[in-house]
Motif scaffolding. Structure first.
Motif, short mmCIF file in Angstrom:
data_model
loop_
_atom_site.label_atom_id
_atom_site.label_comp_id
_atom_site.label_asym_id
_atom_site.label_seq_id
_atom_site.Cartn_x
_atom_site.Cartn_y
_atom_site.Cartn_z
N LEU A 57 25.61 36.30 1.10
CA LEU A 57 25.62 37.43 1.70
C LEU A 57 25.38 38.60 0.55
O LEU A 57 24.14 39.26 0.56
CB LEU A 57 25.21 37.74 2.54
N HIS A 58 25.86 38.57 -0.56
CA HIS A 58 25.61 39.75 -1.48
C HIS A 58 25.18 39.33 -2.77
O HIS A 58 25.01 38.03 -2.83
CB HIS A 58 27.67 39.71 -1.68
N ASP A 102 30.83 41.85 -6.55
CA ASP A 102 29.84 42.39 -4.95
C ASP A 102 30.55 41.79 -3.62
O ASP A 102 31.48 42.49 -3.11
CB ASP A 102 28.80 42.19 -4.47
N LEU A 150 23.72 29.37 5.26
CA LEU A 150 22.98 30.86 4.67
C LEU A 150 22.01 30.37 3.62
O LEU A 150 22.73 29.64 2.69
CB LEU A 150 23.78 31.59 4.15
N TYR A 182 37.72 33.30 9.91
CA TYR A 182 37.35 33.97 9.00
C TYR A 182 36.09 34.87 8.84
O TYR A 182 35.62 35.42 8.41
CB TYR A 182 37.32 32.87 8.01
N ALA A 237 34.21 43.31 -1.75
CA ALA A 237 33.77 43.39 -0.42
C ALA A 237 35.04 43.57 0.37
O ALA A 237 35.46 43.92 0.56
CB ALA A 237 33.27 43.28 0.53
N GLN A 238 35.50 41.54 -0.30
CA GLN A 238 36.77 40.83 0.60
C GLN A 238 38.36 41.77 0.07
O GLN A 238 38.45 41.81 1.49
CB GLN A 238 37.16 39.76 0.29
N ARG A 273 18.15 35.95 3.03
CA ARG A 273 18.96 36.73 3.54
C ARG A 273 17.99 37.69 2.58
O ARG A 273 17.31 37.86 1.98
CB ARG A 273 20.88 36.97 3.32
N ARG A 293 22.28 43.20 7.02
CA ARG A 293 20.78 42.58 6.47
C ARG A 293 20.40 41.27 7.55
O ARG A 293 21.46 40.34 7.71
CB ARG A 293 21.25 41.73 4.68
N ARG A 338 31.83 46.80 6.65
CA ARG A 338 32.12 48.01 5.44
C ARG A 338 31.56 48.74 4.12
O ARG A 338 31.30 49.12 4.39
CB ARG A 338 33.77 46.91 5.45
N ALA A 350 34.18 43.05 6.53
CA ALA A 350 34.33 43.09 5.37
C ALA A 350 32.70 43.93 4.84
O ALA A 350 32.38 44.69 4.13
CB ALA A 350 34.51 42.51 3.93
N GLY A 384 42.33 32.44 7.80
CA GLY A 384 41.04 32.81 8.09
C GLY A 384 40.82 33.66 6.56
O GLY A 384 40.83 34.90 6.90
N THR A 385 40.21 33.73 6.02
CA THR A 385 38.87 34.55 5.10
C THR A 385 37.80 34.64 5.03
O THR A 385 37.09 35.59 5.15
CB THR A 385 39.93 34.67 3.35
N ALA A 386 37.50 33.99 4.51
CA ALA A 386 36.22 33.89 3.83
C ALA A 386 35.16 32.63 4.06
O ALA A 386 35.70 31.21 3.11
CB ALA A 386 35.50 34.98 2.14
N ALA A 387 34.10 32.43 3.95
CA ALA A 387 32.92 31.05 3.61
C ALA A 387 32.22 31.75 2.49
O ALA A 387 32.14 32.30 2.36
CB ALA A 387 32.16 31.19 5.02
N HIS A 388 31.33 30.27 2.15
CA HIS A 388 30.09 30.92 1.36
C HIS A 388 29.18 31.44 1.62
O HIS A 388 28.63 32.34 0.67
CB HIS A 388 29.94 29.28 0.94
N ALA A 389 29.45 31.78 3.13
CA ALA A 389 28.21 32.32 3.04
C ALA A 389 28.33 34.03 2.73
O ALA A 389 27.29 34.64 2.50
CB ALA A 389 28.13 32.03 5.36
N PHE A 390 29.80 34.05 2.93
CA PHE A 390 30.19 35.65 2.84
C PHE A 390 29.39 36.33 0.95
O PHE A 390 28.67 37.33 1.04
CB PHE A 390 31.53 35.96 2.80
N ALA A 402 38.10 44.98 -0.24
CA ALA A 402 38.88 46.14 0.52
C ALA A 402 38.45 46.03 2.13
O ALA A 402 39.93 47.14 2.41
CB ALA A 402 36.98 47.09 0.18
N SER A 403 38.56 45.18 1.99
CA SER A 403 38.87 44.81 4.43
C SER A 403 40.66 44.06 3.99
O SER A 403 40.81 44.59 4.33
CB SER A 403 37.50 43.81 4.25
N LEU A 404 40.50 43.35 3.11
CA LEU A 404 41.57 42.71 3.41
C LEU A 404 42.53 42.78 2.17
O LEU A 404 43.96 42.21 2.34
CB LEU A 404 41.75 40.76 3.72
N THR A 409 37.31 38.20 9.86
CA THR A 409 36.76 39.00 8.59
C THR A 409 36.01 39.37 7.72
O THR A 409 35.56 40.07 6.91
CB THR A 409 38.61 38.17 8.04
N MET A 410 35.16 38.13 7.70
CA MET A 410 33.84 38.44 7.19
C MET A 410 32.71 39.38 7.31
O MET A 410 32.61 40.89 6.61
CB MET A 410 33.05 36.99 7.10
#
Lengths: 445, 445
Positions: free
Chosen positions: A202-203, A208, B319, B10, A212-213, B322, B26, B20, B17, A193-199, A215-217, B13-14
């Motif tokens: 959020l930015h 951005d 989401l 995910y 961020a993703q 925010r 937020r 970080r 990130a 798993g990696t990321a959802a639309h919420a991520f 930088a982390s993964l 992992t979100m």
């Protein structure tokens, strides 16, 4: 935690009445099987067996359970005393987890006194009906996906514990990973798993979020590129990650078209090794329809955890033989109307010709002495193994090791299926179930 | 036991990130809603809320959970430190359990930091998607059954824990009892059950079985009369129990015809007050088709626990608002293609005319300050209540008391449905969902 109240009340009221008239001590054979393959499936996949064995270890009536049964007047004092000392001391044989099955396949054969065997009905059926329905759907998706990897991500569309069981069942049936962390912890299944639309939302910008993703993964990660405009999303992804970007995920739109456009754009941008994962409302038919599209991996949610239209395997748990008052064995079966079933203890074999399955051969022993489990049919494979012997559970079937063994067994036996079994349309079972009398040589059948 | 790993990878992992790059702090508003009512349902029934709140209490990362996440390298050390101290300190408002819902109804509104709210997605959806799908199917059956009692007996066709949740959901939606003993213990739901075919087959004759059951449960019990020949079964039942026999159960055959024949025979034998329970593959349509038959009670299994064709409610967790870097609020929503949703915090009302529901009125606050939750529309009912306030869970929603309250609330609000909502055929939602801007007077909408 005790699993003993995962039981329909009538099992305990039957027990109560049978203890009172002495029939509770009659030795019995119960059989768990499916009368048909629901949903027009061409084969079924057994799953849940290892899970059931562990739940069986906790099938004990402790103070809490006994208090509830007493307070609710479910059973009388004699029955409470019986339950207090209860543990299953009988034997269970059954199909290996991951094995294929067909109508009438004796998936579990439970032998013990009526008292100890009757009360396992609900728990055994709950586990096998759910897990086998999911595994059967998953196997069809795995066939449709061919060599492309499949991940299960449907936890949110199933009850929270069924979600964990579903992740396990899909892994046994050929999926490569799950999003469910509890399934990772409990059963050792690879998680992803990696990321959802919420991520992204959020930015302040998609860029951005991608930065961020990464930088982390790291750049090997998979970026979700359809929050706003897919084309802009791909361009931003490659600009931020470079052409070494691991993958992109598409979760909406007309997938064959979108996947083609994304592949072309990735290639144009030089990201020729970036993989495309698709995850939007996939089932076995949608997966098959993407076979010619430039898709590298599939994520499947709702459809697999709900059995792709067949959320339960429809198996039943029936008394098929019992001792009479003189301890002789009697085959028994309900005879009225539409739900008649076959009495008698069964032994099951898969007959093969040049490695291809030709029938589910089921012998019925008329004497109910231990049946000859050696196949007399040339090239047949015996399908039943000992799961519990005089109360001793085979620990090799349990835990993460059991899952690995089941997955391996499934991959092996699926190779035996005739080609017609692999089509997705509704049809009859891929091989016939053939009954034969154990008293006669099998070659006469 | 911790529920914290009932989480898709995910989400963590979100979180990793976002911790970080600082966006994890937020403040966010997530919303749980269904885009549509799957299966052509005319209304949905919210269930699972009380269960979710209890699971939320156990959503903590203990040593075992942290070890797994560390060993699997799911997140980094900083994130592990965050999770170690995690507890949800935000607020949740939502529909009362048992409430009706329609497309877009904001069933849960979760406010907190991104970090604390994002990781509840899977657990919240698992519980509400499953339980609401079952409750919605159960409510349709309850409508179809009218005044005749309904019992849930489908545990064997659902995963063992989902079975308990299903029993709870059906009880909230109007069923009167369940066969599942664990649901009785855990949620205080009345349990019921008498005997299976195995009990008859265990005995040397049907008569022996009936005598044993009556010795244990009295003549008020319900005898299963279709193991062999139904007509002979009824005659034996009345001969053994007398005309005071409580009931007979029919579990096979063409029910409208068989029920009529059994009723006639019972009356002929003088057992005019003996009740008839039917239990064979019933769903809301079969129940409706039996309205004119002499049936006194229904037992429903497979169809209700699998949502009668709609095993999951298809809800999502998105989401919707925010804070920006300057702490101003921003409405957010995915905009691409087929899955666009409405950003912004919502307040929801059911408008009524002379006690009959006319619309699901949803106001969207453009400023995302706390919205005015007082209905400005005459005769409207506010649908959201506080479930968690600054981390404090409303205990009244939990446990058996929460179930009783939800069942009562459901019975009350179902009375508000327009007649067209009660038909069983596939259709549009019974009332429209109307969005209005909170900045404008509602009467302008």
């Amino acid at each position: 935690m005790s699993t003993a109240l995962h039981t329909d009340r009538y099992e305990l009221t039957m027990l109560d009445a049978a203890l009172r008239d002495g029939t509770a001590q009659r030795r019995c054979v119960f059989e768990l099987f499916g009368r048909r393959l629901p949903g027009g499936r061409r084969f079924g996949v057994v799953a849940g067996t290892g899970r059931l064995l562990t739940l069986l270890r906790d099938f004990r009536f402790g103070d809490d359970e006994l208090r509830f049964l007493r307070d609710e007047r479910v059973v009388d004092a004699a029955t409470l005393a019986f339950l207090e000392g209860y543990r299953f001391t009988g034997s269970i044989t059954g199909y290996r987890e991951g094995e294929l099955y067909f109508p009438g396949s004796p998936l579990l054969t439970v032998e013990g006194t009526f008292a100890e065997a009757v009360i396992l009905e609900t728990l055994a059926l709950s586990v096998l009906n759910h897990d086998s329905a999911v595994a059967t759907a998953a196997a069809r998706m795995s066939v449709a996906a061919g060599d492309r990897p499949l991940a299960e991500m449907g936890s949110r569309r199933a009850g929270e514990e069924s979600a964990v069981a579903a992740a396990r069942a899909t892994y046994i049936a050929g999926f490569g990973a799950t999003s469910n962390l509890e399934a990772g912890r409990r059963w050792g299944i690879p998680t992803m798993g990696t990321a959802a639309h919420a991520f992204t939302l959020l930015h302040d910008s998609e860029e951005d979020a991608f930065r961020a993703q990464i930088a982390s993964l790291g750049v090997g990660t998979t970026l979700l590129i359809d929050t706003y405009d897919i084309r802009a999303g791909v361009e931003t992804a490659v600009r931020v990650a470079g052409t070494e970007l691991g993958g992109v995920r598409i979760d909406s739109g007309d997938l064959p078209i979108v996947a083609g456009e994304v592949r072309a754009l990735l290639d144009e941008l030089g990201a020729t090794s970036t993989r495309i994962t698709v995850t939007s409302d996939l089932d076995e038919h949608a997966i098959a329809a993407l076979a010619a599209s430039p898709v590298d991996a599939y994520g499947v949610g709702t459809s697999v955890v709900t059995g792709s239209g067949t959320p339960t395997a429809g198996m039943v748990y029936k008394l098929v033989a019992r001792q009479a008052a003189d301890e002789s064995w009697v085959a028994v079966a309900k005879t009225s109307t539409d739900k008649a079933s076959k009495g008698g203890r069964k032994a099951a074999f898969r007959t093969l010709e040049r490695g291809v399955a030709t029938s589910e051969l089921i012998t019925i022993s008329d004497g109910f002495e231990a049946v000859e489990t050696q196949a007399q049919h040339p090239d047949a494979r015996a399908l039943q193994v000992a799961l519990v012997t005089d109360g001793e559970i085979d620990a090799a079937c349990e835990g993460p090791d059991g899952v690995v063994a089941a997955r391996r067994h499934h991959a092996m036996v699926r190779e035996e299926l005739p080609v017609r079994a692999l089509a997705l349309s509704r049809s009859d079972p891929a091989i016939p179930t053939v009954y034969t009398d154990a008293a006669q040589p099998l070659s006469d059948s």
